[in-house]
Structure formats: C-alpha cells, structure tokens
Write a protein that holds these residues in place. Structure first.
Motif, PDB file in Angstrom:
ATOM      1  N   ASP A 144     -14.999  -2.589  -8.215  1.00 54.14           N
ATOM      2  CA  ASP A 144     -14.584  -3.297  -9.431  1.00 54.14           C
ATOM      3  C   ASP A 144     -13.498  -2.532 -10.172  1.00 54.14           C
ATOM      4  OD1 ASP A 144     -16.462  -5.195  -8.794  1.00 54.14           O
ATOM      5  OD2 ASP A 144     -17.919  -4.563 -10.298  1.00 54.14           O
ATOM      6  N   ARG A 145     -13.660  -1.196 -10.246  1.00 54.67           N
ATOM      7  CA  ARG A 145     -12.664  -0.390 -10.968  1.00 54.67           C
ATOM      8  C   ARG A 145     -11.340  -0.384 -10.233  1.00 54.67           C
ATOM      9  NH1 ARG A 145      -9.473   0.642 -13.699  1.00 54.67           N
ATOM     10  NH2 ARG A 145      -9.142   2.328 -15.205  1.00 54.67           N
ATOM     11  N   LEU A 146     -11.376  -0.359  -8.901  1.00 50.76           N
ATOM     12  CA  LEU A 146     -10.139  -0.385  -8.123  1.00 50.76           C
ATOM     13  C   LEU A 146      -9.451  -1.740  -8.240  1.00 50.76           C
ATOM     14  CD1 LEU A 146     -11.428   1.501  -4.960  1.00 50.76           C
ATOM     15  CD2 LEU A 146      -9.829   2.382  -6.670  1.00 50.76           C
ATOM     16  N   GLU A 147     -10.218  -2.806  -8.244  1.00 54.25           N
ATOM     17  CA  GLU A 147      -9.637  -4.144  -8.415  1.00 54.25           C
ATOM     18  C   GLU A 147      -8.930  -4.239  -9.764  1.00 54.25           C
ATOM     19  OE1 GLU A 147     -12.990  -6.705  -7.909  1.00 54.25           O
ATOM     20  OE2 GLU A 147     -12.757  -6.838  -5.718  1.00 54.25           O
ATOM     21  N   ARG A 148      -9.559  -3.690 -10.783  1.00 54.69           N
ATOM     22  CA  ARG A 148      -8.939  -3.690 -12.108  1.00 54.69           C
ATOM     23  C   ARG A 148      -7.654  -2.871 -12.110  1.00 54.69           C
ATOM     24  NH1 ARG A 148     -12.036  -0.767 -16.817  1.00 54.69           N
ATOM     25  NH2 ARG A 148     -10.172   0.219 -17.652  1.00 54.69           N
ATOM     26  N   ALA A 149      -7.671  -1.754 -11.404  1.00 57.10           N
ATOM     27  CA  ALA A 149      -6.494  -0.890 -11.347  1.00 57.10           C
ATOM     28  C   ALA A 149      -5.327  -1.588 -10.647  1.00 57.10           C
ATOM     29  CB  ALA A 149      -6.839   0.406 -10.626  1.00 57.10           C
ATOM     30  N   ILE A 150      -5.642  -2.427  -9.666  1.00 59.47           N
ATOM     31  CA  ILE A 150      -4.587  -3.196  -8.994  1.00 59.47           C
ATOM     32  C   ILE A 150      -3.993  -4.219  -9.949  1.00 59.47           C
ATOM     33  CG2 ILE A 150      -4.109  -4.834  -7.133  1.00 59.47           C
ATOM     34  CD1 ILE A 150      -6.368  -3.415  -5.535  1.00 59.47           C
ATOM     35  N   VAL A 151      -4.854  -4.938 -10.661  1.00 60.21           N
ATOM     36  CA  VAL A 151      -4.399  -5.954 -11.618  1.00 60.21           C
ATOM     37  C   VAL A 151      -3.556  -5.313 -12.719  1.00 60.21           C
ATOM     38  CG1 VAL A 151      -5.169  -7.584 -13.379  1.00 60.21           C
ATOM     39  CG2 VAL A 151      -6.325  -7.505 -11.168  1.00 60.21           C
ATOM     40  N   GLU A 152      -3.968  -4.123 -13.162  1.00 60.90           N
ATOM     41  CA  GLU A 152      -3.260  -3.446 -14.250  1.00 60.90           C
ATOM     42  C   GLU A 152      -2.003  -2.723 -13.780  1.00 60.90           C
ATOM     43  OE1 GLU A 152      -6.281  -0.948 -15.869  1.00 60.90           O
ATOM     44  OE2 GLU A 152      -7.212  -2.569 -17.040  1.00 60.90           O
ATOM     45  N   GLY A 153      -1.751  -2.720 -12.466  1.00 61.09           N
ATOM     46  CA  GLY A 153      -0.537  -2.108 -11.957  1.00 61.09           C
ATOM     47  C   GLY A 153      -0.638  -0.617 -11.696  1.00 61.09           C
ATOM     48  N   GLU A 154      -1.833  -0.036 -11.811  1.00 61.76           N
ATOM     49  CA  GLU A 154      -1.989   1.388 -11.532  1.00 61.76           C
ATOM     50  C   GLU A 154      -1.932   1.656 -10.032  1.00 61.76           C
ATOM     51  OE1 GLU A 154      -5.210   5.057 -11.951  1.00 61.76           O
ATOM     52  OE2 GLU A 154      -5.674   3.117 -12.838  1.00 61.76           O
ATOM     53  N   LEU A 155      -2.516   0.761  -9.246  1.00 62.05           N
ATOM     54  CA  LEU A 155      -2.505   0.899  -7.796  1.00 62.05           C
ATOM     55  C   LEU A 155      -1.572  -0.144  -7.178  1.00 62.05           C
ATOM     56  CD1 LEU A 155      -6.305   1.419  -7.017  1.00 62.05           C
ATOM     57  CD2 LEU A 155      -4.542   3.164  -7.355  1.00 62.05           C
ATOM     58  N   LYS A 156      -1.068   0.151  -5.989  1.00 68.16           N
ATOM     59  CA  LYS A 156      -0.165  -0.759  -5.294  1.00 68.16           C
ATOM     60  C   LYS A 156      -0.852  -2.107  -5.044  1.00 68.16           C
ATOM     61  CE  LYS A 156       2.108   3.063  -2.859  1.00 68.16           C
ATOM     62  NZ  LYS A 156       2.337   3.690  -1.528  1.00 68.16           N
ATOM     63  N   PRO A 157      -0.094  -3.203  -5.122  1.00 69.07           N
ATOM     64  CA  PRO A 157      -0.706  -4.540  -4.957  1.00 69.07           C
ATOM     65  C   PRO A 157      -1.299  -4.778  -3.573  1.00 69.07           C
ATOM     66  CG  PRO A 157       1.693  -4.674  -5.050  1.00 69.07           C
ATOM     67  CD  PRO A 157       1.331  -3.284  -5.447  1.00 69.07           C
ATOM     68  N   ASP A 158      -0.845  -4.026  -2.557  1.00 68.75           N
ATOM     69  CA  ASP A 158      -1.390  -4.239  -1.213  1.00 68.75           C
ATOM     70  C   ASP A 158      -2.608  -3.348  -0.929  1.00 68.75           C
ATOM     71  OD1 ASP A 158      -0.094  -1.813  -1.128  1.00 68.75           O
ATOM     72  OD2 ASP A 158       0.945  -2.190   0.776  1.00 68.75           O
ATOM     73  N   THR A 159      -3.100  -2.651  -1.944  1.00 66.99           N
ATOM     74  CA  THR A 159      -4.302  -1.830  -1.786  1.00 66.99           C
ATOM     75  C   THR A 159      -5.505  -2.729  -1.532  1.00 66.99           C
ATOM     76  OG1 THR A 159      -3.446  -0.106  -3.244  1.00 66.99           O
ATOM     77  CG2 THR A 159      -5.823  -0.152  -2.902  1.00 66.99           C
ATOM     78  N   ASP A 160      -6.315  -2.384  -0.558  1.00 63.45           N
ATOM     79  CA  ASP A 160      -7.543  -3.125  -0.268  1.00 63.45           C
ATOM     80  C   ASP A 160      -8.685  -2.448  -1.040  1.00 63.45           C
ATOM     81  OD1 ASP A 160      -9.961  -4.133   0.812  1.00 63.45           O
ATOM     82  OD2 ASP A 160      -8.979  -4.581   2.730  1.00 63.45           O
ATOM     83  N   PRO A 161      -9.152  -3.038  -2.137  1.00 64.73           N
ATOM     84  CA  PRO A 161     -10.163  -2.374  -2.961  1.00 64.73           C
ATOM     85  C   PRO A 161     -11.503  -2.189  -2.260  1.00 64.73           C
ATOM     86  CG  PRO A 161      -9.846  -4.635  -3.688  1.00 64.73           C
ATOM     87  CD  PRO A 161      -8.778  -4.354  -2.681  1.00 64.73           C
ATOM     88  N   GLU A 162     -11.855  -3.111  -1.365  1.00 64.33           N
ATOM     89  CA  GLU A 162     -13.126  -2.999  -0.651  1.00 64.33           C
ATOM     90  C   GLU A 162     -13.100  -1.796   0.294  1.00 64.33           C
ATOM     91  OE1 GLU A 162     -16.971  -3.711   0.629  1.00 64.33           O
ATOM     92  OE2 GLU A 162     -15.912  -4.768  -0.986  1.00 64.33           O
ATOM     93  N   VAL A 163     -12.037  -1.685   1.066  1.00 61.16           N
ATOM     94  CA  VAL A 163     -11.929  -0.577   2.020  1.00 61.16           C
ATOM     95  C   VAL A 163     -11.832   0.760   1.283  1.00 61.16           C
ATOM     96  CG1 VAL A 163     -10.485   0.472   3.792  1.00 61.16           C
ATOM     97  CG2 VAL A 163     -10.912  -1.985   3.837  1.00 61.16           C
ATOM     98  N   LEU A 164     -11.020   0.816   0.229  1.00 58.58           N
ATOM     99  CA  LEU A 164     -10.857   2.068  -0.505  1.00 58.58           C
ATOM    100  C   LEU A 164     -12.158   2.465  -1.196  1.00 58.58           C
ATOM    101  CD1 LEU A 164      -8.863   4.272  -1.157  1.00 58.58           C
ATOM    102  CD2 LEU A 164      -8.094   2.946  -3.151  1.00 58.58           C
ATOM    103  N   ALA A 165     -12.893   1.479  -1.713  1.00 62.28           N
ATOM    104  CA  ALA A 165     -14.186   1.777  -2.343  1.00 62.28           C
ATOM    105  C   ALA A 165     -15.168   2.335  -1.319  1.00 62.28           C
ATOM    106  CB  ALA A 165     -14.756   0.518  -2.993  1.00 62.28           C
ATOM    107  N   ARG A 166     -15.180   1.741  -0.116  1.00 61.09           N
ATOM    108  CA  ARG A 166     -16.073   2.248   0.933  1.00 61.09           C
ATOM    109  C   ARG A 166     -15.652   3.648   1.382  1.00 61.09           C
ATOM    110  NH1 ARG A 166     -19.964  -0.796   2.819  1.00 61.09           N
ATOM    111  NH2 ARG A 166     -19.937  -3.046   2.369  1.00 61.09           N
ATOM    112  N   PHE A 167     -14.361   3.905   1.389  1.00 60.45           N
ATOM    113  CA  PHE A 167     -13.884   5.247   1.718  1.00 60.45           C
ATOM    114  C   PHE A 167     -14.406   6.253   0.693  1.00 60.45           C
ATOM    115  CE2 PHE A 167     -10.648   8.478   0.688  1.00 60.45           C
ATOM    116  CZ  PHE A 167     -10.661   9.205   1.869  1.00 60.45           C
TER     117      PHE A 167
END
Length: 207
Positions: A144-167
C-alpha cells in the motif's frame, strides 16, 4: 458473629507480566511447537495449573506473547508507513532497524512473527494461520505504501508495487532467519543496505 466469606481460588503467587515476558523470550528462541509446557512453566517459574489458570492455554499464551513482542520491538510499522513523508526513507529505516534488532545481544536472534510458527502440526493449525495473517498484513502494508509512493511521484511509474513489496518482505524474513542463526548486526546491515539500494533504484528523478 459475622461469617467471613472465603475468597475463591488461591491468589497468584507470581508476577503475571514477568511470567509473560519469560514465556515470550522462550517462544522467541524455540518457536511455538519447540517450547513445551514443561519448558514454559520452568522459564516462567509457575506450575502448569497456574499457567492454564492465568493464560487459559498454550495457544492463548502464545498470542499474548506476540503482543508483548510488538511492544518490546517498539516498531509501529503501519503508523510509520502511513505517516512517514517518504516511502523510501521509511522502509529503508525499517530494514536497517530490523537488521539491528534481529541481532541484539540481549534478545533471542530473529523475529517471533517471521520464524515462530512456520510449520505446525494439524492441531496447531489455528496458530499457524494467525501467523500467516500477520505476515500477510505486513506485506499488504508495504504494498500500500509503495502504491501511494508511485501515485505521489516518489517512485517510477513502472515500479511493480506487489513485486517490490514481496522483495522487501522476503529480505526482512530472511534477515530474521539469519539473525536466528547467529548473524551479526554488521552482516545483517550489509544485507539491508543492498535492499535499500534496490529501493533507491526505483526512486523517480523528480520524487
């Protein structure tokens, strides 16, 4: 002459909080199934009858020790993830903090939630499912926090939040196992720093 009512039951002759802490440390070190009732009563300094009277069952005692563990760790993860101004900074801080706390000299190595009940007998299935639920809740909080970071422009738009969260969750759980096996703080921090570098790789140039 006035009759005095007898108090029902014998008063507890032990400090409940101290007994709970002793049980938590034992569960932390041995895992749920590894800690027998005999082990627990010896560590807590009480009889089996007192254990069941005060805590109802081994499973209920274990669930209560998980609350003690969270307080001992003093890491309000969900609050930090929600209120932290930066996902990368917050998660990086958590990774490094976990590396330090999973290798504390004054505590058993590792993490009760990550390693306490990974595989259980059928009669302890409810405990195992509860632990799976806790780990899934943590995973969802990272996602959820990574998804928010993508929406807010902190993370690149092509970031996969599910995969990164599992990592992230995999690194944390792996550090817990390594801490349980005796890895030092320096060794776990080195692992955490690699994970932090991966997080940084997903940071947006404008974030």
């Amino acid at each position: 002459m006035e009759n005095k009512k007898r108090s029902r039951g014998r008063p507890r002759s032990f400090d409940r909080n101290e007994a709970l802490a002793a049980a938590a440390l034992l569960f932390w070190r041995l895992g749920y199934e590894g800690a027998s009732i005999a082990d627990l009563t010896e560590a807590m300094g009480i009889t089996p009858q007192s254990l069941y009277s005060a805590f109802r069952s081994k499973a209920d005692l274990y669930l209560e020790t998980l609350d003690w563990y969270r307080q001992d760790m003093n890491l309000p993860v969900r609050t930090l993830l929600v209120e932290g101004p930066s996902a990368v900074a917050t998660i990086s801080g958590l990774l490094r903090t976990y590396a330090q706390r999973y290798s504390r000299a004054d505590r058993p190595g590792g993490c009760m939630i990550s390693t306490g009940a990974l595989a259980v007998a059928e009669e302890n299935r409810a405990v195992g499912q509860h632990m799976i639920g806790l780990r899934r809740t943590a995973l969802a909080a990272y996602r959820d926090r990574l998804e928010r970071a993508i929406v807010e422009g902190e993370l690149k738009p092509d970031t996969d939040p599910e995969v990164l969260a599992r990592f992230i969750a995999t690194v944390i759980q792996g550090m817990a196992v390594q801490g349980h096996d005796g890895a030092s703080t320096e060794e776990l921090l080195a692992v955490a720093n690699i994970a932090v570098a991966e997080l940084e790789r997903h940071r947006s140039m404008t974030g």
